[in-house]
Design an enzyme around this catalytic site. Structure first.
Site, PDB file in Angstrom:
ATOM      1  N   ASP A 114       0.800  -1.235   0.000  1.00 23.54           N
ATOM      2  CA  ASP A 114       0.000   0.000   0.000  1.00 23.54           C
ATOM      3  C   ASP A 114       0.832   1.284   0.000  1.00 23.54           C
ATOM      4  OD1 ASP A 114       0.934  -0.606   2.541  1.00 23.54           O
ATOM      5  OD2 ASP A 114      -0.835   0.194   3.556  1.00 23.54           O
ATOM      6  N   GLU A 199      11.222  -4.049  12.679  1.00 22.03           N
ATOM      7  CA  GLU A 199      12.378  -3.735  11.842  1.00 22.03           C
ATOM      8  C   GLU A 199      13.661  -3.980  12.628  1.00 22.03           C
ATOM      9  OE1 GLU A 199       9.725  -1.860  12.327  1.00 22.03           O
ATOM     10  OE2 GLU A 199       8.860  -1.303  10.386  1.00 22.03           O
TER      11      GLU A 199
HETATM   12  N1  UDP Z   1      -0.529  -7.804   5.541  1.00 23.73           N
HETATM   13  C1  UDP Z   1      -0.659  -9.172   5.527  1.00 23.73           C
HETATM   14  N2  UDP Z   1      -1.579  -9.771   6.376  1.00 23.73           N
HETATM   15  C2  UDP Z   1      -2.374  -9.044   7.223  1.00 23.73           C
HETATM   16  C3  UDP Z   1      -2.229  -7.643   7.231  1.00 23.73           C
HETATM   17  C4  UDP Z   1      -1.279  -7.052   6.392  1.00 23.73           C
HETATM   18  O1  UDP Z   1       0.022  -9.866   4.766  1.00 23.73           O
HETATM   19  O2  UDP Z   1      -3.191  -9.637   7.958  1.00 23.73           O
HETATM   20  C5  UDP Z   1       0.442  -7.148   4.628  1.00 23.73           C
HETATM   21  C6  UDP Z   1      -0.122  -5.946   3.865  1.00 23.73           C
HETATM   22  O3  UDP Z   1      -0.701  -6.347   2.640  1.00 23.73           O
HETATM   23  C7  UDP Z   1       1.103  -5.059   3.688  1.00 23.73           C
HETATM   24  C8  UDP Z   1       1.949  -5.379   4.933  1.00 23.73           C
HETATM   25  O4  UDP Z   1       1.494  -6.636   5.430  1.00 23.73           O
HETATM   26  O5  UDP Z   1       1.828  -5.387   2.521  1.00 23.73           O
HETATM   27  C9  UDP Z   1       1.803  -4.320   6.028  1.00 23.73           C
HETATM   28  O6  UDP Z   1       0.438  -4.191   6.377  1.00 23.73           O
HETATM   29  P1  UDP Z   1      -0.260  -2.769   6.494  1.00 23.73           P
HETATM   30  O7  UDP Z   1       0.002  -1.979   5.258  1.00 23.73           O
HETATM   31  O8  UDP Z   1      -1.697  -2.984   6.869  1.00 23.73           O
HETATM   32  O9  UDP Z   1       0.538  -2.168   7.722  1.00 23.73           O
HETATM   33  P2  UDP Z   1       0.737  -0.653   8.166  1.00 23.73           P
HETATM   34  O10 UDP Z   1       0.648   0.229   6.961  1.00 23.73           O
HETATM   35  O11 UDP Z   1      -0.350  -0.376   9.126  1.00 23.73           O
HETATM   36  O12 UDP Z   1       2.083  -0.636   8.790  1.00 23.73           O
HETATM   37 MN    MN Z   2       0.724  -0.045   5.024  1.00 22.76          MN
END
Ligand code: UDP
Ligand code: MN
Length: 253
Positions: A114, A199
């Site tokens: 995203d 990280e």
């Molecule tokens: N993701 C996943 N399983 C989940 C939630 C998220 O594989 O149950 C993936 C999501 O598609 C993205 C990454 O993990 O590529 C980070 O998730 P997210 O963008 O929701 O995290 P944030 O932006 O809140 O750090």
């Molecule tokens: Mn994200």
């Protein structure tokens, strides 16, 4: 030859998944010598992702592993409760360790589905010798977080949220040489890492702060943004469904 950039993307099924993956894949299509490792958080490889990859013309590897139930975020949990995409990224690391050798020149980057990526970022990533770092926009409650550089060396970090993290760097803000990951076969993300420490859980076993290679003009340029996509409202869809008039499920969105 140009070192290969291995882009590791965890992804999971939701309304916006295809839109996210179309956007990311069309960014990656502009990058030379790139290998996309897409890891679905799913018990199977889905048709949606399989077809999207096949049609993309990208060099790719398609993997899947479902996040264990006890670690999976529920619809009602706040988004920060559990780390996301951890087992998926670790599976990609395992794939690299099983399918690549020390003689293969490459750099590994963890690209969530995203975020927003400037093409210029990949030029910076490409020259990574061990672990490189750069600013990330729209993250940590700030306009950007960034490593602070003096005399070409990272001396600290501009960050406000949990500043005592060993590596206060977002997932989108670093890359690791393939060789370093192959030489340190135990290095991985900790599924039990506290919020914000994911990280660090990987980077701690790979580098010290002094060893970090600052990119993007000594970390003064933002080339990646931690954008987040709003969950689409489905009010009308749900109302229509109750009347048996929901949209055609054979049309993929
Ligand atoms: N993701 C996943 N399983 C989940 C939630 C998220 O594989 O149950 C993936 C999501 O598609 C993205 C990454 O993990 O590529 C980070 O998730 P997210 O963008 O929701 O995290 P944030 O932006 O809140 O750090
Ligand atoms: Mn994200």
């Amino acid at each position: 030859a140009l070192p290969v950039i291995y882009v590791i993307t965890p992804t999971y099924a939701r309304l916006v998944q295809k839109a996210e993956l179309v956007r990311l894949s069309q960014t990656l299509m502009h990058v030379k010598n790139l290998h996309w490792i897409v890891v679905e958080d799913s018990p199977v490889k889905t048709q949606l992702v399989s077809e999207l990859l096949a049609q993309s013309n990208l060099r790719f590897t398609h993997l899947h592993t479902e996040t264990p139930k006890e670690h999976k975020r529920k619809e009602t949990d706040p988004n920060w409760l559990k780390p996301r995409g951890v087992e998926q990224r670790n599976l990609a690391l395992q794939w690299l360790r099983e399918n690549r050798e020390l003689s293969n020149e490459g750099v590994v980057y963890f690209a969530d589905d995203d975020n927003t990526y400037s093409l210029r970022l990949f030029d910076e990533i490409r020259s990574t010798k061990r672990v490189s770092v750069w600013p990330v926009g729209l993250v940590g409650g700030l306009r950007f977080e960034r490593p602070l550089v003096e005399g070409g060396k990272v001396m600290g970090f501009y960050t406000a949220w949990k500043p005592n993290r060993p590596f206060p760097v977002d997932m989108a803000g670093f890359a690791v040489a393939l060789q370093l990951l192959l030489a340190n076969r135990e290095a991985r993300f900790d599924l039990l890492a506290e919020r914000g420490y994911l990280e660090s859980s990987l980077l701690q076993s790979l580098a010290s702060i002094e060893e970090l290679e600052p990119k993007a003009d000594n970390c003064t340029k933002v080339l990646v943004w931690h954008t987040r996509t709003e969950k689409p409202k489905m009010k009308q869809e749900e109302l229509l469904q109750k009347q048996g008039l929901g949209s055609d499920p054979s049309i993929e969105v």
